[in-house]
Scaffold this active site. Structure first.
Site, mmCIF file in Angstrom:
data_model
loop_
_atom_site.group_PDB
_atom_site.id
_atom_site.type_symbol
_atom_site.label_atom_id
_atom_site.label_comp_id
_atom_site.label_asym_id
_atom_site.label_seq_id
_atom_site.Cartn_x
_atom_site.Cartn_y
_atom_site.Cartn_z
ATOM 1 N N GLY A 1 0.836 -1.198 0.000
ATOM 2 C CA GLY A 1 0.000 0.000 0.000
ATOM 3 C C GLY A 1 0.862 1.234 0.000
ATOM 4 C CB CYS B 1 5.357 -4.229 0.106
ATOM 5 S SG CYS B 1 6.192 -2.687 -0.272
ATOM 6 C CE1 TYR B 2 1.516 1.052 5.623
ATOM 7 C CE2 TYR B 2 -0.294 -0.533 5.508
ATOM 8 C CZ TYR B 2 0.277 0.602 6.059
ATOM 9 O OH TYR B 2 -0.382 1.283 7.049
ATOM 10 C CG HIS C 1 5.469 -6.027 -4.567
ATOM 11 N ND1 HIS C 1 4.242 -5.830 -3.997
ATOM 12 C CD2 HIS C 1 6.197 -4.916 -4.303
ATOM 13 C CE1 HIS C 1 4.212 -4.642 -3.418
ATOM 14 N NE2 HIS C 1 5.390 -4.064 -3.587
ATOM 15 C CD GLU D 1 2.354 -8.728 -5.061
ATOM 16 O OE1 GLU D 1 3.184 -9.451 -4.473
ATOM 17 O OE2 GLU D 1 2.104 -7.565 -4.709
ATOM 18 C CG ASP E 1 -18.408 -11.813 -18.555
ATOM 19 O OD1 ASP E 1 -17.500 -12.660 -18.671
ATOM 20 O OD2 ASP E 1 -18.194 -10.589 -18.467
ATOM 21 C CE LYS F 1 -14.361 -10.832 -20.482
ATOM 22 N NZ LYS F 1 -15.639 -10.258 -20.107
#
Ligand code: XMP
Length: 501
Positions: free
Chosen positions: A49, A76-77, A163, A165, A220, A357
Site C-alpha cells: 500500500g 511490502c507495506y 512483491h 505476486e 460472461d 474473467k
C-alpha cells in the site's frame, strides 16, 4: 473450503495477489484492510500500500488478524504493518528501493523451500524494517533491505519486503505456493469444482422460481446462460435486445447458442433516438436509457413474472465497490449498458460476483462451450455507436460493421486473435481523396485498433505483422463502400483510451 483472505491496503497489485492464489488452486478473497477475520480464513495476506505505518492515519488491520493463529504473510507495506504492530521498528530507507534486486536466501525452509539460493525479486518501497519484532528472524536479504523476508515460527507469521505476486519476481508464485502449503490449504479451486459449486449455489437460491437473463453475445452472459440451463434447466427466460449497434452476425450467433431466446428487434427505436446525436456521452446516455426502457417493457409483459434477474457481474466490479471502504486507489468506473435498474422488483442473481474473467472463461471451457465463444473479444455496451465518430446512420453502421468483420477475420486467420485484447475498426468522418479504378474518389477513413492488455485498464497497441495490416487495408478499401483510406492507431492507454469515444 478454507480460503486465503487478502486485506487490501491500497496496493495496485492487490488483485494480482488474489489471482495468483486462484491460479494455484486456492480460493482467495479481497477484503478492506479493516474488515473482521472471516471464520473460514485458512491464511491471511496483508497487501502492499502507499501509506507509511508511522503516519498518524496509517491503515492498520484489526487486532484479531495477527492474534488468531491463522498464518499471515505481509507483503511490502504488509510486512511493515506486522513489524510495527508486533514491536519492531520501521523507518524511511536512505534511498527508495524500486525495481529489481538480488535476493539472497538465508534460510531455505518454508517460503523458500526448493528455490535457488539467490534470485531476482521486484522491490517498490520507501520505508524498510530497521529492527525486527521479538521472536522474528530474517529469512532473506537484499543489498538495500537486510530484512527482505522474515518469519516468526510460533506465530506462523511471514513478511516479505518484495512483491512475490508480480511477474518480475522470479519464483514469486512458488513463494505464494509455499506459504499456502505451510498454512495447510487444499487446492480445491479448480474450474470443474467451481462449476459444481456454482450450480449448487444457484439451485439452492433459485428453487423452483423463474430467472430472467439478458444475453449480450459476450462471454460472461453466454457462460452464465449455459450454467443456468445446467443448474435449473428450463427455468430461465433468455432475452436479447437487437439494438442494431451490434457486431456482424451477433444476433444469429446468440440464436444458435440459445435456440429459445426471445429476440426483441429494437433497431428502429435505437436509430431514431440516435438521429442527430454526435456527442459521445450523449450517445451513451441515449442508448443506456433506451435499453432500460425496452428491457422494462419486456420484463413487465412476462407472465408469470420471473423472480430473479441474473447478471454476469464480475469480481473486479465488486472489489471496486468494496474497496471504497478501504484506501485502494480509484479504479476506472465501468459504464455498463447491461447494468439494469435494481428497482424493477427482481431479486438479483450474480453467480460470478467472486470470479475473474479468466475464471469465467475456464469454467466455460470445462462446460464444453465452443472456443470461439470463450475467446471472444470484449465489446462495449453502447456497441458500434461509440466506434462511429459523428452521426450514426444505417449506412455508416453498415460500413463499420463490415470493416470490423474484415479486421476480425484477418486477425483470426493470422493467428493473432487469441493473443490480443481487442481488434476492431473505427469509422472516422474525415473526407479524404483517393483513386480507385482510375477514378478520383472521396471517402471516409477506417482506423484499425488492435491492442494488448491484461484487464483493459491500461493497454498498448499491438505490433502486429505488416502483412496482416496490408491484408486488412486491401480488403477494407476493396470491400467496404465509401472507404478509401485505412490507418492504424498507434496510441497506448494512457494517454488514449481503447475505444475512440
Ligand atoms: P476504454 O475505452 O475506456 O475501454 O479504454 C476499456 C474497456 O472497456 C470496454 N468498454 C465498455 N464496456 N460498456 C462496457 O461494457 C461500456 O460502455 C464500455 N466502454 C468501453 C472497451 O471495449 C475496453 O475493452
Amino acid at each position: 473450503m478454507r480460503k486465503v483472505v487478502i486485506y487490501d491496503f491500497g496496493s495496485q497489485y492487490t488483485q494480482l495477489i488474489a489471482r495468483r492464489f486462484r491460479e494455484l488452486g486456492y480460493y482467495s478473497e479481497i477484503l478492506p484492510y479493516n474488515a473482521p477475520l472471516p471464520p473460514d480464513a485458512g491464511a491471511v495476506v496483508l497487501s502492499g500500500g502507499p501509506s507509511s505505518v508511522y503516519a498518524p492515519d496509517a491503515p492498520l488491520p484489526r487486532e484479531e488478524v495477527l492474534s488468531s493463529g491463522v498464518p499471515v504473510l505481509g507483503i511490502c507495506y504488509g510486512l511493515q504493518v506486522i513489524t510495527h504492530l508486533l514491536g519492531g521498528k520501521v523507518a524511511p530507507s536512505e534511498r527508495r528501493e524500486y525495481g529489481p534486486a538480488e535476493l539472497r536466501v538465508l534460510f531455505e525452509d518454508h517460503l523458500f523451500k526448493g528455490l535457488p539460493k539467490s534470485f531476482r525479486v521486484w522491490m517498490s518501497h520507501g520505508d524498510r524494517v530497521e529492527v525486527l519484532p521479538p521472536g522474528f528472524r530474517p529469512l532473506a536479504e537484499t543489498e538495500g533491505s537486510p530484512y527482505a523476508a522474515i518469519f516468526h515460527p510460533e506465530r506462523g507469521t511471514f513478511g516479505v519486503q518484495f512483491h512475490p505476486e508480480v511477474a518480475h519476481t522470479e519464483y514469486g508464485t512458488d513463494i505464494l505456493w509455499n506459504f499456502a502449503r505451510f498454512a495447510g490449504l487444499e487446492r480445491e479451486w479448480t474450474p470443474r469444482n467451481v462449476v459444481e459449486y456454482l450450480k449448487r449455489e444457484i439451485r439452492e437460491r433459485v428453487g423452483k422460481d423463474r430467472v430472467l437473463l439478458a444475453l449480450s453475445g459476450g462471454v460472461d452472459s453466454t457462460v452464465l446462460g449455459y450454467l443456468l440451463e445446467e443448474a435449473v434447466p428450463g427455468q430461465t427466460v433468455f432475452v436479447f435486445v437487437d439494438t442494431g449497434l451490434l457486431r456482424w452476425g451477433e444476433r444469429e450467433r446468440v440464436e444458435r447458442l440459445f435456440p429459445k431466446v426471445v429476440v426483441i428487434d429494437a433497431k428502429d427505436r435505437f436509430l431514431n433516438a440516435l438521429r442527430g446525436v454526435t456527442h459521445p456521452e450523449e450517445k451513451r446516455k441515449v442508448i443506456g436509457r433506451l435499453f432500460v426502457e425496452v428491457f422494462e417493457e419486456f420484463a413487465r409483459s412476462l407472465e408469470p413474472r420471473p423472480r430473479f434477474l441474473a447478471q454476469g457481474t464480475l469480481y473486479p466490479d465488486v472489489i471496486e465497490s468494496v474497496s471504497v471502504v478501504g484506501p485502494s486507489a480509484t479504479i476506472k468506473t465501468h459504464h455498463n449498458v447491461g447494468g439494469l435498474p435494481e428497482d424493477l422488483g427482481f431479486d438479483l442473481l450474480e453467480p460470478f460476483r467472486y470470479l475473474f474473467k479468466d475464471e469465467v472463461r475456464a469454467i466455460g471451457r470445462v462446460m464444453g462451450l465452443p472456443e470461439e465463444v470463450i475467446t471472444r473479444h470484449p465489446f462495449p455496451g453502447p456497441g458500434l455507436a461509440v466506434r462511429i465518430i459523428g452521426e450514426i446512420t444505417e449506412e455508416r453502421l453498415e460500413r463499420v460493421r463490415l470493416a470490423d468483420r474484415i479486421v476480425e477475420e484477418e486477425v483470426r486467420a493470422a493467428g493473432v486473435y487469441e493473443k490480443v485484447w481487442q481488434a476492431f475498426a473505427v469509422l472516422v468522418p474525415v473526407r479524404t481523396v483517393g483513386v480507385q479504378g482510375d477514378y478520383r474518389t472521396e471517402g471516409e477513413v477506417i482506423a484499425v485498433r488492435i491492442v494488448e492488455s491484461l484487464d483493459g485498464m491500461t493497454a498498448d497497441w499491438s505490433r502486429v505483422p505488416y502483412d496482416l495490416l496490408a491484408r486488412i487495408s486491401e480488403r477494407i478499401t476493396g470491400e467496404v463502400p465509401g472507404i478509401n483510406r485505412v490507418v492504424y492507431d498507434i496510441t497506448s492507454k494512457p494517454p488514449g483510451t481503447i475505444e475512440w469515444e
